[in-house]
Design a protein around this motif. Sequence first.
Motif, PDB file in Angstrom:
ATOM      1  N   PRO A   1      47.065 -61.913 -44.164  1.00  7.94           N
ATOM      2  CA  PRO A   1      46.267 -62.075 -42.948  1.00  7.94           C
ATOM      3  C   PRO A   1      45.301 -63.248 -43.025  1.00  7.94           C
ATOM      4  CG  PRO A   1      46.401 -59.759 -43.550  1.00  7.94           C
ATOM      5  CD  PRO A   1      46.998 -60.526 -44.691  1.00  7.94           C
TER       6      PRO A   1
ATOM      7  N   PHE B   1      47.853 -56.116 -34.549  1.00  8.36           N
ATOM      8  CA  PHE B   1      47.737 -56.943 -35.746  1.00  8.36           C
ATOM      9  C   PHE B   1      47.096 -58.290 -35.427  1.00  8.36           C
ATOM     10  CE2 PHE B   1      49.717 -59.927 -38.885  1.00  8.36           C
ATOM     11  CZ  PHE B   1      48.967 -59.496 -39.984  1.00  8.36           C
TER      12      PHE B   1
ATOM     13  N   VAL C   1      44.126 -60.383 -37.472  1.00  5.74           N
ATOM     14  CA  VAL C   1      44.056 -61.819 -37.752  1.00  5.74           C
ATOM     15  C   VAL C   1      42.750 -62.398 -37.209  1.00  5.74           C
ATOM     16  CG1 VAL C   1      45.129 -64.059 -37.291  1.00  5.74           C
ATOM     17  CG2 VAL C   1      46.568 -62.058 -37.788  1.00  5.74           C
TER      18      VAL C   1
ATOM     19  N   HIS D   1      39.765 -61.594 -39.463  1.00  4.49           N
ATOM     20  CA  HIS D   1      39.714 -62.456 -40.649  1.00  4.49           C
ATOM     21  C   HIS D   1      39.271 -63.866 -40.282  1.00  4.49           C
ATOM     22  CE1 HIS D   1      41.383 -59.687 -43.668  1.00  4.49           C
ATOM     23  NE2 HIS D   1      42.153 -59.217 -42.690  1.00  4.49           N
TER      24      HIS D   1
ATOM     25  N   ALA E   1      51.074 -57.444 -42.747  1.00  5.53           N
ATOM     26  CA  ALA E   1      50.366 -56.371 -42.045  1.00  5.53           C
ATOM     27  C   ALA E   1      49.804 -55.351 -43.027  1.00  5.53           C
ATOM     28  CB  ALA E   1      51.304 -55.684 -41.056  1.00  5.53           C
TER      29      ALA E   1
ATOM     30  N   HIS F   1      46.360 -56.008 -44.701  1.00  7.70           N
ATOM     31  CA  HIS F   1      45.131 -56.113 -43.900  1.00  7.70           C
ATOM     32  C   HIS F   1      44.094 -55.090 -44.352  1.00  7.70           C
ATOM     33  CE1 HIS F   1      42.250 -56.228 -40.742  1.00  7.70           C
ATOM     34  NE2 HIS F   1      42.676 -55.131 -40.134  1.00  7.70           N
TER      35      HIS F   1
END
Length: 261
Positions: A73, A99, A103, A106, A185, A188
């Motif tokens: 990620p 998802f 992202v 992050h 994924a 994460h």
Amino acid sequence: MTKHRQETVRAGELDVGFLDSGDGVPLLLVHGGESDRTQFATLRAGLGAGIRAISYDQRDSGITVNPPVPYTPEVLADDLVDLLDALGLARAHLLGTSFGGAVAQHAARRHPERVASLVLVATTPSYAMGSAAIDELLEMSHEDRQQAAADFFFTPEGQAGQRARPAGTLTRRTPEQNVRRHDAARRHEIRDGLGDITAPTLIVHGTQDRLAPYEGALLMERRIPNAELCPIEGGRHGIAVEFADTVAHRVREFLGVEGHG
């Protein structure tokens, strides 16, 4: 009718496919794990004047071309910033679903100077907080996933409506691409880093989300310093489609463009 520019741009080491429409504050739309840049057609239609909506294909998605190597990620977050560079955007608002919301989290933590604000829709701060059904869906064939998606994405009322077309939100990938996406994924995890997110944050979440449970939204609201939560009562994972008008209205308010057009 809104005009869309569809192009590919060199961003870092990738050739990134994107859709660009509207004028105004830049809003980067970050798609979910099984989707691509076309995921936001319904939401984009409701965003209206004053917003430049840009959706793009992540690695192993849509028409983006990337090297066949594993990623995390964090890498996808850095890709997002490379895209901002390629588009000449010093800062942008981010809206990520599922998802894509991971992202975006992050990106906001790693590159705070590039993120004007954050909208997190039907997402989670940790893969470990997701339901067991996520693993089941990831292991299905593309066709089986299309069949199973409706009940996870939409309420019974939504499934009966015209907007409930989950198959259109899922993109087909090769087995190798699926492995890389699913591995990313599963990596994460940002619960301990939520306090580092400085961007103003709007969390929009269905109270009956069976893939990203509502508890994750409550945790993000508690731990992200400048966060507000907008519950969608009874909503499931596909609120950006089934409740697109509500989500778009809240986004417009949040971005301060509600008075435009």
